[in-house]
Design a protein around this motif. Structure first.
Motif, PDB file in Angstrom:
ATOM      1  N   PRO A   1      31.597  46.017  30.478  1.00 16.11           N
ATOM      2  CA  PRO A   1      32.851  45.260  30.468  1.00 16.11           C
ATOM      3  C   PRO A   1      33.191  44.721  31.851  1.00 16.11           C
ATOM      4  O   PRO A   1      32.685  45.191  32.872  1.00 16.11           O
ATOM      5  CB  PRO A   1      33.877  46.310  30.025  1.00 16.11           C
ATOM      6  CG  PRO A   1      33.298  47.620  30.486  1.00 16.11           C
ATOM      7  CD  PRO A   1      31.814  47.465  30.324  1.00 16.11           C
ATOM      8  N   ASP A   2      34.064  43.721  31.861  1.00 17.89           N
ATOM      9  CA  ASP A   2      34.610  43.253  33.131  1.00 17.89           C
ATOM     10  C   ASP A   2      35.315  44.413  33.827  1.00 17.89           C
ATOM     11  O   ASP A   2      35.726  45.385  33.185  1.00 17.89           O
ATOM     12  CB  ASP A   2      35.629  42.137  32.905  1.00 17.89           C
ATOM     13  CG  ASP A   2      34.999  40.877  32.340  1.00 17.89           C
ATOM     14  OD1 ASP A   2      33.760  40.827  32.224  1.00 17.89           O
ATOM     15  OD2 ASP A   2      35.748  39.944  32.011  1.00 17.89           O
ATOM     16  N   ILE A   3      35.460  44.292  35.137  1.00 21.25           N
ATOM     17  CA  ILE A   3      36.175  45.312  35.909  1.00 21.25           C
ATOM     18  C   ILE A   3      37.172  44.617  36.819  1.00 21.25           C
ATOM     19  O   ILE A   3      36.860  43.613  37.463  1.00 21.25           O
ATOM     20  CB  ILE A   3      35.199  46.165  36.746  1.00 21.25           C
ATOM     21  CG1 ILE A   3      34.360  47.065  35.833  1.00 21.25           C
ATOM     22  CG2 ILE A   3      35.946  47.022  37.777  1.00 21.25           C
ATOM     23  CD1 ILE A   3      33.310  47.884  36.551  1.00 21.25           C
ATOM     24  N   VAL A   4      38.394  45.137  36.843  1.00 23.66           N
ATOM     25  CA  VAL A   4      39.414  44.673  37.780  1.00 23.66           C
ATOM     26  C   VAL A   4      39.488  45.681  38.914  1.00 23.66           C
ATOM     27  O   VAL A   4      39.604  46.893  38.681  1.00 23.66           O
ATOM     28  CB  VAL A   4      40.786  44.530  37.103  1.00 23.66           C
ATOM     29  CG1 VAL A   4      41.875  44.241  38.139  1.00 23.66           C
ATOM     30  CG2 VAL A   4      40.750  43.409  36.069  1.00 23.66           C
ATOM     31  N   TYR A   5      39.409  45.174  40.129  1.00 21.10           N
ATOM     32  CA  TYR A   5      39.434  46.024  41.321  1.00 21.10           C
ATOM     33  C   TYR A   5      40.736  45.782  42.069  1.00 21.10           C
ATOM     34  O   TYR A   5      41.072  44.643  42.416  1.00 21.10           O
ATOM     35  CB  TYR A   5      38.236  45.682  42.206  1.00 21.10           C
ATOM     36  CG  TYR A   5      38.224  46.370  43.557  1.00 21.10           C
ATOM     37  CD1 TYR A   5      37.926  47.719  43.669  1.00 21.10           C
ATOM     38  CD2 TYR A   5      38.484  45.652  44.729  1.00 21.10           C
ATOM     39  CE1 TYR A   5      37.892  48.349  44.902  1.00 21.10           C
ATOM     40  CE2 TYR A   5      38.455  46.266  45.967  1.00 21.10           C
ATOM     41  CZ  TYR A   5      38.158  47.614  46.056  1.00 21.10           C
ATOM     42  OH  TYR A   5      38.119  48.231  47.270  1.00 21.10           O
ATOM     43  N   LEU A   6      41.466  46.864  42.296  1.00 17.10           N
ATOM     44  CA  LEU A   6      42.724  46.820  43.041  1.00 17.10           C
ATOM     45  C   LEU A   6      42.591  47.748  44.243  1.00 17.10           C
ATOM     46  O   LEU A   6      42.474  48.965  44.085  1.00 17.10           O
ATOM     47  CB  LEU A   6      43.898  47.277  42.167  1.00 17.10           C
ATOM     48  CG  LEU A   6      44.183  46.459  40.905  1.00 17.10           C
ATOM     49  CD1 LEU A   6      45.153  47.199  40.010  1.00 17.10           C
ATOM     50  CD2 LEU A   6      44.748  45.102  41.280  1.00 17.10           C
TER      51      LEU A   6
ATOM     52  N   SER B   1      50.681  41.436  44.706  1.00 16.77           N
ATOM     53  CA  SER B   1      49.417  42.085  44.362  1.00 16.77           C
ATOM     54  C   SER B   1      48.249  41.142  44.598  1.00 16.77           C
ATOM     55  O   SER B   1      48.318  39.958  44.259  1.00 16.77           O
ATOM     56  CB  SER B   1      49.418  42.518  42.892  1.00 16.77           C
ATOM     57  OG  SER B   1      48.165  43.054  42.509  1.00 16.77           O
ATOM     58  N   SER B   2      47.193  41.661  45.195  1.00 16.28           N
ATOM     59  CA  SER B   2      45.919  40.959  45.272  1.00 16.28           C
ATOM     60  C   SER B   2      44.927  41.739  44.414  1.00 16.28           C
ATOM     61  O   SER B   2      45.013  42.968  44.316  1.00 16.28           O
ATOM     62  CB  SER B   2      45.420  40.884  46.717  1.00 16.28           C
ATOM     63  OG  SER B   2      46.324  40.155  47.532  1.00 16.28           O
ATOM     64  N   PHE B   3      43.993  41.039  43.791  1.00 15.06           N
ATOM     65  CA  PHE B   3      43.041  41.744  42.918  1.00 15.06           C
ATOM     66  C   PHE B   3      41.792  40.901  42.743  1.00 15.06           C
ATOM     67  O   PHE B   3      41.763  39.702  43.046  1.00 15.06           O
ATOM     68  CB  PHE B   3      43.667  42.048  41.557  1.00 15.06           C
ATOM     69  CG  PHE B   3      44.033  40.834  40.741  1.00 15.06           C
ATOM     70  CD1 PHE B   3      43.158  40.309  39.803  1.00 15.06           C
ATOM     71  CD2 PHE B   3      45.262  40.209  40.915  1.00 15.06           C
ATOM     72  CE1 PHE B   3      43.486  39.196  39.051  1.00 15.06           C
ATOM     73  CE2 PHE B   3      45.615  39.090  40.174  1.00 15.06           C
ATOM     74  CZ  PHE B   3      44.729  38.584  39.237  1.00 15.06           C
ATOM     75  N   THR B   4      40.744  41.563  42.254  1.00 10.78           N
ATOM     76  CA  THR B   4      39.463  40.913  42.013  1.00 10.78           C
ATOM     77  C   THR B   4      38.949  41.302  40.636  1.00 10.78           C
ATOM     78  O   THR B   4      39.033  42.467  40.247  1.00 10.78           O
ATOM     79  CB  THR B   4      38.424  41.322  43.080  1.00 10.78           C
ATOM     80  OG1 THR B   4      38.883  40.894  44.364  1.00 10.78           O
ATOM     81  CG2 THR B   4      37.066  40.703  42.799  1.00 10.78           C
ATOM     82  N   MET B   5      38.424  40.321  39.913  1.00  8.84           N
ATOM     83  CA  MET B   5      37.804  40.564  38.610  1.00  8.84           C
ATOM     84  C   MET B   5      36.310  40.316  38.727  1.00  8.84           C
ATOM     85  O   MET B   5      35.887  39.268  39.225  1.00  8.84           O
ATOM     86  CB  MET B   5      38.398  39.648  37.533  1.00  8.84           C
ATOM     87  CG  MET B   5      39.861  39.884  37.233  1.00  8.84           C
ATOM     88  SD  MET B   5      40.414  38.960  35.767  1.00  8.84           S
ATOM     89  CE  MET B   5      39.546  39.869  34.467  1.00  8.84           C
ATOM     90  N   LEU B   6      35.525  41.279  38.281  1.00  5.09           N
ATOM     91  CA  LEU B   6      34.073  41.170  38.312  1.00  5.09           C
ATOM     92  C   LEU B   6      33.542  41.073  36.889  1.00  5.09           C
ATOM     93  O   LEU B   6      33.968  41.827  36.005  1.00  5.09           O
ATOM     94  CB  LEU B   6      33.452  42.388  39.001  1.00  5.09           C
ATOM     95  CG  LEU B   6      33.922  42.692  40.425  1.00  5.09           C
ATOM     96  CD1 LEU B   6      33.304  43.996  40.909  1.00  5.09           C
ATOM     97  CD2 LEU B   6      33.589  41.556  41.373  1.00  5.09           C
TER      98      LEU B   6
ATOM     99  N   GLU C   1      44.137  46.224  29.747  1.00  4.17           N
ATOM    100  CA  GLU C   1      44.327  45.917  31.163  1.00  4.17           C
ATOM    101  C   GLU C   1      43.568  44.652  31.563  1.00  4.17           C
ATOM    102  O   GLU C   1      44.096  43.789  32.289  1.00  4.17           O
ATOM    103  CB  GLU C   1      43.854  47.100  32.018  1.00  4.17           C
ATOM    104  CG  GLU C   1      44.665  48.357  31.796  1.00  4.17           C
ATOM    105  CD  GLU C   1      44.037  49.591  32.428  1.00  4.17           C
ATOM    106  OE1 GLU C   1      44.788  50.508  32.794  1.00  4.17           O
ATOM    107  OE2 GLU C   1      42.796  49.640  32.550  1.00  4.17           O
ATOM    108  N   LEU C   2      42.339  44.545  31.068  1.00  5.36           N
ATOM    109  CA  LEU C   2      41.541  43.366  31.385  1.00  5.36           C
ATOM    110  C   LEU C   2      42.206  42.105  30.863  1.00  5.36           C
ATOM    111  O   LEU C   2      42.247  41.073  31.551  1.00  5.36           O
ATOM    112  CB  LEU C   2      40.141  43.503  30.786  1.00  5.36           C
ATOM    113  CG  LEU C   2      39.253  44.601  31.370  1.00  5.36           C
ATOM    114  CD1 LEU C   2      37.948  44.691  30.575  1.00  5.36           C
ATOM    115  CD2 LEU C   2      38.948  44.340  32.837  1.00  5.36           C
ATOM    116  N   GLU C   3      42.735  42.174  29.660  1.00  6.35           N
ATOM    117  CA  GLU C   3      43.368  40.995  29.076  1.00  6.35           C
ATOM    118  C   GLU C   3      44.592  40.578  29.878  1.00  6.35           C
ATOM    119  O   GLU C   3      44.829  39.386  30.101  1.00  6.35           O
ATOM    120  CB  GLU C   3      43.752  41.277  27.618  1.00  6.35           C
ATOM    121  CG  GLU C   3      44.295  40.068  26.877  1.00  6.35           C
ATOM    122  CD  GLU C   3      43.326  38.893  26.877  1.00  6.35           C
ATOM    123  OE1 GLU C   3      43.800  37.735  26.937  1.00  6.35           O
ATOM    124  OE2 GLU C   3      42.099  39.124  26.837  1.00  6.35           O
ATOM    125  N   LEU C   4      45.369  41.554  30.336  1.00  3.09           N
ATOM    126  CA  LEU C   4      46.537  41.248  31.161  1.00  3.09           C
ATOM    127  C   LEU C   4      46.124  40.524  32.437  1.00  3.09           C
ATOM    128  O   LEU C   4      46.716  39.496  32.795  1.00  3.09           O
ATOM    129  CB  LEU C   4      47.286  42.539  31.512  1.00  3.09           C
ATOM    130  CG  LEU C   4      48.418  42.385  32.537  1.00  3.09           C
ATOM    131  CD1 LEU C   4      49.511  41.476  32.012  1.00  3.09           C
ATOM    132  CD2 LEU C   4      48.983  43.754  32.913  1.00  3.09           C
TER     133      LEU C   4
END
Length: 296
Positions: free
Chosen positions: A244-249, A231-236, A263-266
């Motif tokens: 809130p922060d956002i995780v982009y997949l 998995s590749s991902f980005t946190m903004l 989800e953010l904490e994970l």
């Protein structure tokens, strides 16, 4: 007199360079403060503009465009009666509704990626893990062209590469976001575009790693398995505390935006573990240089 809308006029100068999405977030946050100052619930505010509490939530988080009629009605409900204050606020609303620079590329972009571009442009920090290719914000023009060709068979390649270069401009603007990228070592050995392209790309990573707002770490083969395998991902993260922060997949034909706390904490934990497993920035730079030297 309600002072809040006047204050946001000053905030505008700080967020305007971050694009209309950032301005929308700032205006939305101001709407929330006005509502709370007036002691009005989201449900009541939603009813007042013939909507729902969910619509008010989206407006306050800056996740949707503004209708001037709705904003006028909300300002009235919240007790903002001064004509100058109302016009100042509405002028910000008009600016927040303007399309971002990426709108000119909308014929190339699926809606889910247009959303990401707006959020990326508004972010104050970007953390990313990439296991397949160099992150887009760090790609050279030739490397980007090779990556684009893989997925689009050279259709509109020039404009797609131009779009990627425009994205990269956020790293040079005043108040640029911080970028913290963890890259799997496999990316350094995959000759996307050929050896010469890869050589120039590695040198570019070395150069970019010296910039104060950029951190690059390499996750070495020696680290073995890792928490983000496959998995590749980005946190903004954003300057506005209410967002809130956002995780982009990103997937082949769609994308996921995660913002639930669990989800953010994970993903924060996964990113933190990757950062520990990866080589420190200085050692990563030496590994980049070693890989470049071995290419000859």
């Amino acid at each position: 007199m309600i002072a809040e809308p006047v204050r946001i006029g000053r905030v505008e100068s700080l967020v305007a360079d971050r694009g209309p999405t950032a301005l929308r977030i700032a205006v939305g946050g101001q709407l929330r403060k006005l509502r709370e100052q007036a002691g009005i619930t989201r449900e009541r505010a939603g009813d007042h503009i013939r909507g729902s509490h969910a619509k008010i939530s989206r407006l306050e988080l800056g996740r949707t465009g503004f209708k001037e009629r709705d904003i006028r009605d909300l300002l009235t409900l919240y007790g903002v009666a001064d004509a100058d204050e109302r016009e100042t606020f509405l002028e910000l609303v008009r600016k927040a509704n303007q399309p971002g620079w990426w709108h000119r590329y909308s014929d190339l972009l699926p809606p889910w990626f247009e959303t990401y571009l707006g959020l990326e442009h508004a972010a104050k920090s970007i953390r990313t893990f990439e296991g397949q290719v160099v992150p887009g914000l760090l790609q050279t023009e030739d490397y980007a062209r090779a990556v684009v060709a893989l997925g689009h068979e050279n259709v509109e390649t020039t404009r797609r590469v131009e779009l990627r270069k425009r994205r990269q401009e956020i790293l040079d603007r005043p108040g640029a976001p911080t970028l913290w990228a963890v890259v799997d070592e496999a990316v350094l050995h995959r000759p996307t575009g050929g050896t010469e392209v890869l050589r120039a790309q590695l040198q570019h990573l070395i150069d970019m790693s010296h910039r104060s707002n950029i951190t690059i770490q390499v996750l070495p083969f020696a680290a073995g398995g890792h928490a983000a395998v496959g998995s590749s991902f980005t946190m903004l993260r954003f300057a506005e505390p209410e967002l809130p922060d956002i995780v982009y997949l990103e997937q082949l034909t769609s994308a996921l935006y995660l913002d639930k706390q669990s989800e953010l904490e994970l993903y924060r934990q996964v990113m933190d573990r990757l950062s520990v497993q990866a080589e420190a920035p200085e050692r990563s730079r030496r590994l980049l240089q070693k890989t470049l030297d071995e290419l000859g």
